[in-house]
Write an enzyme that holds these catalytic residues in place. Structure first.
Site, PDB file in Angstrom:
ATOM      1  N   HIS A  44       0.875  -1.474   0.020  1.00 33.09           N
ATOM      2  CA  HIS A  44       0.054  -0.139  -0.046  1.00 33.09           C
ATOM      3  C   HIS A  44       0.965   1.274   0.042  1.00 33.09           C
ATOM      4  O   HIS A  44       2.086   1.165   0.254  1.00 33.09           O
ATOM      5  CB  HIS A  44      -1.010  -0.055   1.251  1.00 33.09           C
ATOM      6  CG  HIS A  44      -0.192   0.005   2.467  1.00 33.09           C
ATOM      7  ND1 HIS A  44       0.611  -0.885   2.810  1.00 33.09           N
ATOM      8  CD2 HIS A  44      -0.525   0.886   3.559  1.00 33.09           C
ATOM      9  CE1 HIS A  44       1.018  -0.813   4.058  1.00 33.09           C
ATOM     10  NE2 HIS A  44       0.553   0.360   4.610  1.00 33.09           N
ATOM     11  N   ASP A  59      -0.136  -4.378   5.656  1.00 35.74           N
ATOM     12  CA  ASP A  59      -0.647  -4.058   6.847  1.00 35.74           C
ATOM     13  C   ASP A  59      -2.282  -4.245   6.825  1.00 35.74           C
ATOM     14  O   ASP A  59      -3.166  -3.878   5.666  1.00 35.74           O
ATOM     15  CB  ASP A  59      -0.531  -2.430   6.919  1.00 35.74           C
ATOM     16  CG  ASP A  59       0.971  -1.796   7.227  1.00 35.74           C
ATOM     17  OD1 ASP A  59       1.655  -2.805   7.098  1.00 35.74           O
ATOM     18  OD2 ASP A  59       1.020  -0.933   7.505  1.00 35.74           O
ATOM     19  N   HIS A  67      -7.032  -2.604   5.691  1.00 29.13           N
ATOM     20  CA  HIS A  67      -6.295  -1.680   6.079  1.00 29.13           C
ATOM     21  C   HIS A  67      -6.974  -0.104   6.298  1.00 29.13           C
ATOM     22  O   HIS A  67      -6.400   0.828   5.708  1.00 29.13           O
ATOM     23  CB  HIS A  67      -4.640  -1.487   5.704  1.00 29.13           C
ATOM     24  CG  HIS A  67      -3.759  -0.753   6.296  1.00 29.13           C
ATOM     25  ND1 HIS A  67      -3.534  -0.909   7.625  1.00 29.13           N
ATOM     26  CD2 HIS A  67      -2.973  -0.052   5.784  1.00 29.13           C
ATOM     27  CE1 HIS A  67      -2.724   0.054   7.854  1.00 29.13           C
ATOM     28  NE2 HIS A  67      -2.131   0.374   6.886  1.00 29.13           N
ATOM     29  N   ASP A  73       5.729   4.642   5.026  1.00 31.69           N
ATOM     30  CA  ASP A  73       6.830   4.226   5.662  1.00 31.69           C
ATOM     31  C   ASP A  73       7.142   2.953   4.743  1.00 31.69           C
ATOM     32  O   ASP A  73       8.170   2.217   5.123  1.00 31.69           O
ATOM     33  CB  ASP A  73       6.661   3.652   6.948  1.00 31.69           C
ATOM     34  CG  ASP A  73       5.099   3.101   7.257  1.00 31.69           C
ATOM     35  OD1 ASP A  73       4.062   3.467   6.768  1.00 31.69           O
ATOM     36  OD2 ASP A  73       5.371   1.967   7.891  1.00 31.69           O
ATOM     37  N   HIS A  74       6.410   2.428   3.920  1.00 25.39           N
ATOM     38  CA  HIS A  74       6.461   1.458   3.035  1.00 25.39           C
ATOM     39  C   HIS A  74       7.182   1.612   1.685  1.00 25.39           C
ATOM     40  O   HIS A  74       7.635   0.879   0.854  1.00 25.39           O
ATOM     41  CB  HIS A  74       5.196   0.729   2.725  1.00 25.39           C
ATOM     42  CG  HIS A  74       4.569   0.138   4.046  1.00 25.39           C
ATOM     43  ND1 HIS A  74       4.507  -1.311   4.244  1.00 25.39           N
ATOM     44  CD2 HIS A  74       4.056   1.006   5.400  1.00 25.39           C
ATOM     45  CE1 HIS A  74       4.070  -1.627   5.230  1.00 25.39           C
ATOM     46  NE2 HIS A  74       3.655  -0.320   5.906  1.00 25.39           N
ATOM     47  N   HIS A 129       6.927  -6.201  10.510  1.00 22.53           N
ATOM     48  CA  HIS A 129       6.307  -4.789  10.726  1.00 22.53           C
ATOM     49  C   HIS A 129       5.608  -4.919  12.257  1.00 22.53           C
ATOM     50  O   HIS A 129       4.366  -5.057  12.323  1.00 22.53           O
ATOM     51  CB  HIS A 129       5.144  -4.935   9.907  1.00 22.53           C
ATOM     52  CG  HIS A 129       4.357  -3.538   9.654  1.00 22.53           C
ATOM     53  ND1 HIS A 129       3.465  -2.988  10.540  1.00 22.53           N
ATOM     54  CD2 HIS A 129       4.636  -2.514   8.708  1.00 22.53           C
ATOM     55  CE1 HIS A 129       3.240  -1.979  10.216  1.00 22.53           C
ATOM     56  NE2 HIS A 129       3.759  -1.724   9.107  1.00 22.53           N
ATOM     57  N   HIS A 165       1.174   3.966   2.048  1.00 20.30           N
ATOM     58  CA  HIS A 165       1.681   4.440   3.372  1.00 20.30           C
ATOM     59  C   HIS A 165       3.427   4.606   3.090  1.00 20.30           C
ATOM     60  O   HIS A 165       4.014   3.881   2.869  1.00 20.30           O
ATOM     61  CB  HIS A 165       1.630   3.529   4.517  1.00 20.30           C
ATOM     62  CG  HIS A 165       0.281   3.832   5.271  1.00 20.30           C
ATOM     63  ND1 HIS A 165      -0.312   3.168   6.215  1.00 20.30           N
ATOM     64  CD2 HIS A 165      -0.435   5.124   5.378  1.00 20.30           C
ATOM     65  CE1 HIS A 165      -1.295   3.694   6.646  1.00 20.30           C
ATOM     66  NE2 HIS A 165      -1.374   5.052   6.296  1.00 20.30           N
TER      67      HIS A 165
END
Ligand SMILES: [Zn+2]
Ligand SMILES: [Zn+2]
Length: 317
Positions: free
Chosen positions: A87, A200, A177, A91-92, A266, A89
């Site tokens: 996805h 996530d 998510h 931080d990914h 994670h 986000h």
């Protein structure tokens, strides 16, 4: 029996045996490059997982430090066949420009990067090309970096088989998510072995459906205890917990899927301890379970081998 037919029969049997031996010797190797989340800590880099199957090297998410971890295990960024985002986000993703541009200028990648992810991936990749336009232009004429190597071939994917090459099949499936939609988990199948990555997600029925029969299940987890200790406050903690899966819920899910090995990666928050995560999982799950650390390796063959950095090999039946 006619000797000619007999000889052919022997040859056929030999071929079948050889094929089976060859197949049973094939493994999927999974390396956790980063087991953390947005919090910047040195022992759990941003989320990223490398899967090696046959001649394919696939990377799932590129969190903070993905290229550093790849370099630690001596995998060249130019040898990565595909980058798959669960996805969007940040931080990914924040490690992607490093993998993309350093892998090009420093690593002399001379072929395009293949990037796959949910709707918005193509747009994000084109914005990144715009953001780094100055550097790209300079590197082309000044460093003489190979022009093909900076190209990103991006694709927005939907649930289903998204990649199939040389016996490696990759299936994306939707997870929960909310409100980040779609968010994907991935299943990798190769030579009768399989790995499922949760991405996530909250407890996801769809993940259970796609994870049936998986050898290795790598699942995210949130520890309410760790949020309490870090004094996140009730409201903020509730929002975070609502996006993820608690150890008790993950245990319930593992008990249904029954993988050969269940693994946590994670980790929210990265400061969560073994005590925060394992005993609550044991309330709902008694099967094989590992808490992932950065650079933990799983080799999936007849059995699943676990190699933790500087820790002796452990074999799970
Ligand atoms: Zn995340
Ligand atoms: Zn997320």
């Amino acid at each position: 029996m006619n000797p000619k037919i007999f000889n052919r029969l022997i040859l056929l049997v030999a071929c079948v045996i050889f094929f089976n031996i060859a197949l049973s010797g094939q493994t999927i190797k999974v390396t956790l490059l980063g087991t953390g989340c947005p919090a910047p800590v040195m022992n759990r880099f941003g989320p990223s997982i490398l899967v090696e199957a046959g001649d394919q090297k696939l990377i799932f998410d590129t969190g903070r430090g993905a290229l550093l971890r790849l370099t630690q295990i001596k995998v060249k960024p130019k040898d990565i066949n595909g980058v798959f985002f669960t996805h969007l986000h940040s931080d990914h993703l924040v490690g992607f420009p490093d993998l993309w541009l350093t892998g090009w200028v420093n690593g002399r990648r001379d072929k395009p990067v293949q990037a796959f992810g949910p709707k918005g991936t193509v747009k994000m990749m084109s914005y990144l090309e715009q953001a780094f336009e100055y550097d790209i232009r300079i590197r082309l004429y000044d460093d003489k970096a190979p022009p093909e190597g900076v190209v990103i071939e991006a694709k927005d994917i939907t649930e289903g088989v998204v990649y199939e090459k040389n016996g490696v099949k990759l299936t994306a499936f939707e997870v929960d998510h909310q409100p980040i939609k779609p968010a994907f988990g991935y299943r990798i199948d190769y030579a009768g072995r399989s790995v499922v990555l949760s991405g996530d997600t909250r407890f996801s029925e769809n993940l259970i459906k796609f994870a049936k029969g998986a050898d290795l299940l790598i699942h995210e987890v949130v520890s309410p205890e760790s949020l309490k200790r870090a004094e996140y406050g009730e409201e903020r903690s509730k929002i975070i917990i609502d996006h993820h899966t608690t150890p008790e819920q993950a245990g319930e899910l593992f008990s249904i899927v029954k993988p050969k090995l269940a693994v946590y990666s994670h980790i929210v928050l990265p400061s969560a301890t073994v005590q925060d995560l394992i005993p609550p999982t044991r309330k709902t799950y008694s099967g094989p379970l590992e808490l992932g650390e950065d650079l933990t390796v799983f080799e999936i063959g007849e059995k699943v081998e676990v190699r933790k950095p500087n820790i002796p090999i452990k074999i799970v039946n």
